[in-house]
Enzyme design. Structure first.
Site, PDB file in Angstrom:
ATOM      1  N   SER A 142      40.120  40.870   3.497  1.00 36.45           N
ATOM      2  CA  SER A 142      40.910  39.667   3.950  1.00 36.45           C
ATOM      3  C   SER A 142      40.318  38.207   3.483  1.00 36.45           C
ATOM      4  O   SER A 142      39.232  37.856   3.739  1.00 36.45           O
ATOM      5  CB  SER A 142      41.333  39.501   5.380  1.00 36.45           C
ATOM      6  OG  SER A 142      41.824  38.417   5.963  1.00 36.45           O
TER       7      SER A 142
ATOM      8  N   HIS B 123      43.324  41.732   1.125  1.00 34.50           N
ATOM      9  CA  HIS B 123      44.371  41.591   2.185  1.00 34.50           C
ATOM     10  C   HIS B 123      44.898  40.096   2.207  1.00 34.50           C
ATOM     11  O   HIS B 123      43.944  39.212   2.350  1.00 34.50           O
ATOM     12  CB  HIS B 123      43.599  42.092   3.487  1.00 34.50           C
ATOM     13  CG  HIS B 123      44.614  42.427   4.437  1.00 34.50           C
ATOM     14  ND1 HIS B 123      45.397  43.270   4.892  1.00 34.50           N
ATOM     15  CD2 HIS B 123      44.677  41.284   5.331  1.00 34.50           C
ATOM     16  CE1 HIS B 123      45.896  43.203   6.173  1.00 34.50           C
ATOM     17  NE2 HIS B 123      45.523  41.801   6.475  1.00 34.50           N
TER      18      HIS B 123
ATOM     19  N   ASP C  39      46.786  37.343   4.249  1.00 31.96           N
ATOM     20  CA  ASP C  39      47.240  37.335   5.542  1.00 31.96           C
ATOM     21  C   ASP C  39      48.461  36.014   5.483  1.00 31.96           C
ATOM     22  O   ASP C  39      48.068  34.953   5.373  1.00 31.96           O
ATOM     23  CB  ASP C  39      46.607  37.051   6.604  1.00 31.96           C
ATOM     24  CG  ASP C  39      45.588  38.206   7.057  1.00 31.96           C
ATOM     25  OD1 ASP C  39      44.409  38.273   6.706  1.00 31.96           O
ATOM     26  OD2 ASP C  39      46.268  39.141   7.339  1.00 31.96           O
TER      27      ASP C  39
ATOM     28  N   MET D  77      51.099  33.982   7.313  1.00 30.64           N
ATOM     29  CA  MET D  77      51.551  33.175   8.557  1.00 30.64           C
ATOM     30  C   MET D  77      52.265  32.271   8.419  1.00 30.64           C
ATOM     31  O   MET D  77      52.216  31.383   7.616  1.00 30.64           O
ATOM     32  CB  MET D  77      50.051  32.980   9.404  1.00 30.64           C
ATOM     33  CG  MET D  77      49.226  34.059   9.471  1.00 30.64           C
ATOM     34  SD  MET D  77      47.946  33.660  10.360  1.00 30.64           S
ATOM     35  CE  MET D  77      46.599  34.922  10.151  1.00 30.64           C
TER      36      MET D  77
ATOM     37  N   HIS E  35      50.185  41.386   4.259  1.00 30.84           N
ATOM     38  CA  HIS E  35      50.520  41.427   5.543  1.00 30.84           C
ATOM     39  C   HIS E  35      51.159  40.096   5.964  1.00 30.84           C
ATOM     40  O   HIS E  35      50.839  39.083   6.169  1.00 30.84           O
ATOM     41  CB  HIS E  35      49.042  41.395   6.303  1.00 30.84           C
ATOM     42  CG  HIS E  35      49.276  41.404   7.746  1.00 30.84           C
ATOM     43  ND1 HIS E  35      47.994  41.209   8.950  1.00 30.84           N
ATOM     44  CD2 HIS E  35      50.211  41.611   8.552  1.00 30.84           C
ATOM     45  CE1 HIS E  35      48.440  41.469   9.946  1.00 30.84           C
ATOM     46  NE2 HIS E  35      49.805  41.697   9.887  1.00 30.84           N
TER      47      HIS E  35
ATOM     48  N   MET F 143      53.014  38.142   8.623  1.00 34.39           N
ATOM     49  CA  MET F 143      53.003  37.759   9.935  1.00 34.39           C
ATOM     50  C   MET F 143      53.974  36.469  10.002  1.00 34.39           C
ATOM     51  O   MET F 143      53.870  35.405  10.326  1.00 34.39           O
ATOM     52  CB  MET F 143      51.582  37.167  10.401  1.00 34.39           C
ATOM     53  CG  MET F 143      50.690  38.355  10.653  1.00 34.39           C
ATOM     54  SD  MET F 143      49.030  37.935  10.798  1.00 34.39           S
ATOM     55  CE  MET F 143      48.575  38.164   9.133  1.00 34.39           C
TER      56      MET F 143
ATOM     57  N   MET G 258      47.172  46.614  14.437  1.00 34.98           N
ATOM     58  CA  MET G 258      46.394  45.475  14.845  1.00 34.98           C
ATOM     59  C   MET G 258      45.398  45.585  16.004  1.00 34.98           C
ATOM     60  O   MET G 258      45.902  46.067  16.941  1.00 34.98           O
ATOM     61  CB  MET G 258      47.247  44.391  15.059  1.00 34.98           C
ATOM     62  CG  MET G 258      48.209  43.764  13.951  1.00 34.98           C
ATOM     63  SD  MET G 258      47.274  43.512  12.480  1.00 34.98           S
ATOM     64  CE  MET G 258      46.468  41.975  13.016  1.00 34.98           C
TER      65      MET G 258
ATOM     66  N   ASP H  53      43.181  46.437  11.573  1.00 34.08           N
ATOM     67  CA  ASP H  53      42.985  44.882  10.920  1.00 34.08           C
ATOM     68  C   ASP H  53      42.665  44.040  12.233  1.00 34.08           C
ATOM     69  O   ASP H  53      43.540  44.155  13.196  1.00 34.08           O
ATOM     70  CB  ASP H  53      44.312  44.294  10.419  1.00 34.08           C
ATOM     71  CG  ASP H  53      44.230  43.161   9.842  1.00 34.08           C
ATOM     72  OD1 ASP H  53      45.207  42.722   9.381  1.00 34.08           O
ATOM     73  OD2 ASP H  53      43.210  42.452  10.095  1.00 34.08           O
TER      74      ASP H  53
HETATM   75  C1  DX5 Z   1      44.716  38.445  11.724  1.00 36.23           C
HETATM   76  C2  DX5 Z   1      44.749  38.782  10.269  1.00 36.23           C
HETATM   77  C3  DX5 Z   1      43.417  39.516   9.827  1.00 36.23           C
HETATM   78  C4  DX5 Z   1      42.374  38.815   9.722  1.00 36.23           C
HETATM   79  C5  DX5 Z   1      41.116  39.307   9.370  1.00 36.23           C
HETATM   80  O1  DX5 Z   1      45.997  37.977  12.146  1.00 36.23           O
HETATM   81  O2  DX5 Z   1      45.630  39.798  10.174  1.00 36.23           O
HETATM   82  O3  DX5 Z   1      43.566  40.376   8.651  1.00 36.23           O
HETATM   83  O4  DX5 Z   1      42.669  37.751   9.249  1.00 36.23           O
HETATM   84  O5  DX5 Z   1      40.536  39.621  10.604  1.00 36.23           O
HETATM   85  P1  DX5 Z   1      39.045  39.514  10.882  1.00 36.23           P
HETATM   86  O6  DX5 Z   1      38.537  38.138  10.181  1.00 36.23           O
HETATM   87  O7  DX5 Z   1      38.787  39.794  12.341  1.00 36.23           O
HETATM   88  O8  DX5 Z   1      38.341  40.385   9.964  1.00 36.23           O
HETATM   89 ZN    ZN Z   2      45.562  40.889   8.258  1.00 37.73          ZN
END
Ligand code: DX5
Ligand code: ZN
Length: 218
Positions: free
Chosen positions: A8, A33, A35, A37, A66, A68, A137, A175
């Protein structure tokens, strides 16, 4: 299946994102990955398809996306067009999972569904036959660097059993809060892919840390 590492980039230095992607490519991680948001489904705001699209030409790695975001069906085509390989939406964020699965697969992409720590596996039962990935998650979505919630491993065991008994094909990905201590626990429970962000990018030498994770996956 060979266990995989999905890195990520959320906690990486965004001013160097192109170099990071190229270095991840050189370091032969398995997946990147992203993320995404929206500040609505989760209380944080990151980036959209417009940031992912220009990065596609710098890497052949799997873009593990991913989402969100609320009502991801509204933006699905943007992520398909951006070159995402796996598109994972949250069960809790939409009423149109059936449509999302159809459109994503028709576009030749892999479709995943993610569930937050408190969401039970049962809600996914009618979709498991037809999806490529379940993202479990192990933190509340929204931020990197949180503490691993070990109780979600019960859901990993349940998903593993279901996959075996029904002969389903989905990959199990975990994750949130995955580091060099929690990764072996999650792998032992049966996950196929671990997402790691903060444990890599907060370390002194991120690419040495990646090598340590790759050792764990052997
Ligand atoms: C959190 C994300 C994760 C995050 C990675 O909402 O979905 O992918 O960025 O998590 P950590 O930093 O805990 O590896
Ligand atoms: Zn994620």
């Amino acid at each position: 299946m060979q266990k995989k590492l999905s890195v990520s980039i959320l906690d990486s230095d965004f001013s160097k994102i192109k170099e990071t992607i190229k270095k991840l490519e050189k370091n032969k991680v398995d997946w990147i990955h992203f993320d995404v948001m929206d500040g609505n489904f989760v209380s944080n705001l990151t980036f959209g398809a417009k940031l992912i699209k220009p990065l596609r030409k710098f890497s052949n790695l799997t873009f593990d996306t991913h989402l969100m975001i609320k009502n991801p069906e509204k933006y699905l085509q943007n992520f398909i067009d951006a070159g995402c390989d796996i598109i994972t939406v949250h069960y809790e964020a939409t009423k149109n999972l059936k449509k999302i699965i159809e459109v994503t697969k028709k576009a030749g992409k892999k479709i995943g569904i993610s569930i937050k720590p408190k969401t039970p596996v049962n809600v996914l039962k009618k979709y498991l036959c037809c999806i490529d990935l379940v993202l479990v998650m192990s933190v509340e979505p929204g931020f990197g660097g949180q503490i691993f919630n070990e109780s979600v491993l019960q859901k990993v065991l349940q998903l593993k059993d279901l996959r075996e008994t029904k002969n389903y094909k989905y990959i199990i990905e975990i994750d949130g809060g995955i580091n060099l201590q929690t990764a072996p626990i999650a792998l032992k429970a049966g996950v196929d892919v671990i997402v790691v962000g903060n444990a890599i990018f907060s370390s002194k030498n991120p690419f040495k840390t990646i090598d340590k994770f790759k050792q764990l996956l052997k």
